[in-house]
Write an enzyme that holds these catalytic residues in place. Structure first.
Site, PDB file in Angstrom:
ATOM      1  CB  ALA A 292      36.501  41.349  41.282  1.00 41.99           C
ATOM      2  CE  LYS A 293      42.311  36.203  43.751  1.00 43.12           C
ATOM      3  NZ  LYS A 293      41.144  36.102  44.652  1.00 43.12           N
ATOM      4  NE  ARG A 294      35.300  41.078  37.308  1.00 43.58           N
ATOM      5  CZ  ARG A 294      34.862  40.107  38.095  1.00 43.58           C
ATOM      6  NH1 ARG A 294      35.695  39.264  38.643  1.00 43.58           N
ATOM      7  NH2 ARG A 294      33.567  39.964  38.336  1.00 43.58           N
TER       8      ARG A 294
END
Lengths: 273, 273
Positions: free
Chosen positions: A95-97
């Site tokens: 998700a690379k949040r």
């Protein structure tokens, strides 16, 4: 899931393969499009055909979000299927949040609780208070972007921040975060020469390594530079496996592609057990 | 939406206020919980009460994702309501995404096409090929994190990368990306002394400024350091407005809080028109 359990799975399956479920309606076999939920049907077939060869699945969340509500539903069904039938498999929300305090906690809740992922990828740019809310969850893992496998990695990550490159600073600073034992790191295989540098700074953490295969990285180089005594690697392949074959027998094609990688991994796993 | 149209709206409303729709089920008035979609009902009431006082709304996507399918539905309904009733208002998906090529395109499609947002916040860590896919969309804007308003900003953003701080490097490098005219930047108000430095590097781009109010930044300082001849600012307030009052009259409370800020903004807008 504990990293010890993950290591046990790696030993048992003689594999540290992670399969990326980057499922794209435009690339899945056309006969699946008649189903009510083609994305889930595709994922289910891939999982049924490959679950004994890999230790992790990694849906890239963008592919699901692109379809709005429908995509989110496919993701929920995929995770429910994995959690019910293969709870021993490590799941990664790619998700690379990255957001602060309260908001980071929301993302952690969404992926760790609601969807029951074992881990999530997180961007480090916003620093400590954007990462620690994820690290609070017991037996859940936060996979911090350190050195990614794309060209843009050279824009900032490999530039010197003070005395050392930004990616090294990220590694070093983050190991001082609270509950840093729950950290893993993304380190691209296309930069194998950097892997040795990474291992000096984080000898014990698991590394999620994209870029083997399609993006040109070599498994041998990755293993020779970055394997530790508990393997410490999850090597990801997405398109190279799930789109290995495009016809009715796509699942068999995926199995064969996964098997090729697993057979290569076997010899490296045997070195440490 | 073009930045020229946004400037026209700012002049007309004498406001550069952005209201953050960080809607939290635990904080909305209890009488709304009987509705089928409490999050949408809350957002609708806030929008109805404040739309003439602000030029932008910014839902933080984490708050919606935390509720899974249900949250995604509330977000879709909120955007449909805004697009139908207030197409003149600039919408910001506060998503802080960042991923490569194909995947970035997916996120762009999800937020720009499917949900029809005017803009999205994006993290710069992965560099050029994680940002340019967003910049391809005409009249859509990519708001790059430069200097955030949280404590963790000092972990990496303010450290020197070569000769200058990382956030300055992000500003300078990104202005060379293809279609960089579609860029805006997040610059926290809690670091007003930095705002002048930012303006030297990006004199013409819009800045999205969080951190006024609840996080302690002053509107006066922001304006004196960072306003340009087209205002060039969107100042965000989230909790300070939407949770200004917690009872049945919450929407009126939100209106009053927004009005306070708008009245303060009025004098700064009048300076440039």
């Amino acid at each position: 899931m504990t990293t010890q359990f993950l290591f046990e799975q790696i030993k048992q399956k003689k594999s540290f393969l992670c399969i990326g479920l980057d499922t794209d309606m435009e690339k899945i076999p056309s006969h699946l499009l008649d189903h009510e939920d083609p994305i889930f049907e595709f994922n289910k077939a891939i999982i049924d055909a490959t679950h004994d060869l890999c230790v992790a699945y990694k849906p890239n969340i963008a592919f699901y979000e692109a379809y709005g509500l429908k995509g989110w539903k496919s993701l929920e069904r995929t995770m429910a299927y994995l959690n019910e039938h293969h709870p021993e498999i490590f799941t990664i929300a790619d998700a690379k949040r990255g957001d602060i305090g309260n908001t980071a906690s929301r993302y952690a809740k969404a992926f760790f609780d609601t969807l029951n992922f074992d881990s999530i990828t997180v961007a480090p740019y916003m620093g400590r208070d954007s990462v620690e809310p994820f690290l609070e969850f017991e037996d859940k893992h936060t996979i911090l972007l350190a050195l990614t496998s794309n060209k843009g990695a050279f824009d900032f990550q490999t530039k010197k921040l003070g005395n050392q490159e930004l990616y090294k600073e990220v590694l070093q600073v983050s190991t001082k975060y609270k509950n840093s034992g729950n950290l893993m790191y993304v380190v691209g295989a296309t930069k194998a020469s950097y892997l040795e540098e990474v291992r000096k700074l984080v000898p014990n953490h698991f590394l999620l390594v994209p870029g083997v295969g399609a993006q040109g990285g070599s498994l041998e180089e990755v293993c020779s530079h970055a394997m530790n005594d508990k393997v410490g690697l999850l090597v990801n392949s997405s398109r190279g496996i799930i789109y290995a074959s495009r016809g009715e027998n796509f699942a068999l094609g995926a199995r064969e592609a996964a098997q090729l990688l697993q057979r290569e991994m076997l010899k490296y796993v045997e070195k440490v057990i």
